[in-house]
Design a protein around this motif. Structure first.
Motif, mmCIF file in Angstrom:
data_model
loop_
_atom_site.group_PDB
_atom_site.id
_atom_site.type_symbol
_atom_site.label_atom_id
_atom_site.label_comp_id
_atom_site.label_asym_id
_atom_site.label_seq_id
_atom_site.Cartn_x
_atom_site.Cartn_y
_atom_site.Cartn_z
ATOM 1 N N ASN A 84 0.843 -1.195 0.000
ATOM 2 C CA ASN A 84 0.000 0.000 0.000
ATOM 3 C C ASN A 84 0.876 1.242 0.000
ATOM 4 O OD1 ASN A 84 -2.254 -1.637 0.174
ATOM 5 N ND2 ASN A 84 -2.539 -1.325 2.361
ATOM 6 N N TYR A 92 1.305 5.189 1.148
ATOM 7 C CA TYR A 92 0.857 6.142 2.158
ATOM 8 C C TYR A 92 1.753 7.374 2.120
ATOM 9 C CZ TYR A 92 -1.480 2.083 4.262
ATOM 10 O OH TYR A 92 -2.260 0.976 4.486
ATOM 11 N N GLU A 150 -1.739 3.705 12.348
ATOM 12 C CA GLU A 150 -2.619 4.104 11.248
ATOM 13 C C GLU A 150 -2.582 3.087 10.113
ATOM 14 O OE1 GLU A 150 -2.533 8.950 11.724
ATOM 15 O OE2 GLU A 150 -0.793 7.958 10.828
ATOM 16 N N ASP A 200 -5.784 0.824 8.936
ATOM 17 C CA ASP A 200 -6.182 0.802 7.529
ATOM 18 C C ASP A 200 -6.244 -0.632 7.004
ATOM 19 O OD1 ASP A 200 -6.773 2.121 4.966
ATOM 20 O OD2 ASP A 200 -4.809 1.355 4.369
#
Length: 76
Positions: free
Chosen positions: A20, A22, A30, A34
């Motif tokens: 992912n 970010y 966080e 997520d």
């Protein structure tokens, strides 16, 4: 005219191999929320294999894995 701020992006690899993207500065907590949701049960995280608390900021590409409270690592 307003100025445009460039935000550095980092790539986080999760235990299942998902990657992912970010904004740099996101915390371990966080990322885990997520990936796993608010009721994740993690009390810490492994960043590139090293234990960190959930408030640790991430500023470079890395792997993140939650440490569950009931796991062997979470109990020590």
């Amino acid at each position: 005219m307003g100025s445009v701020t460039n935000v550095a992006m980092i790539h986080i690899t999760l235990p299942d191999g998902t990657v992912n993207e970010y904004a740099a500065g996101i915390t371990c907590g966080e990322v885990i929320i997520d990936a796993l949701g608010k009721k994740h049960g993690c009390l810490a995280a492994k960043v590139d294999g090293q234990e960190h608390d959930l408030s640790t900021s991430l500023n470079v590409d890395c792997s993140v894995e939650g440490i569950l409270a009931h796991s062997d690592e979470g109990m020590h």
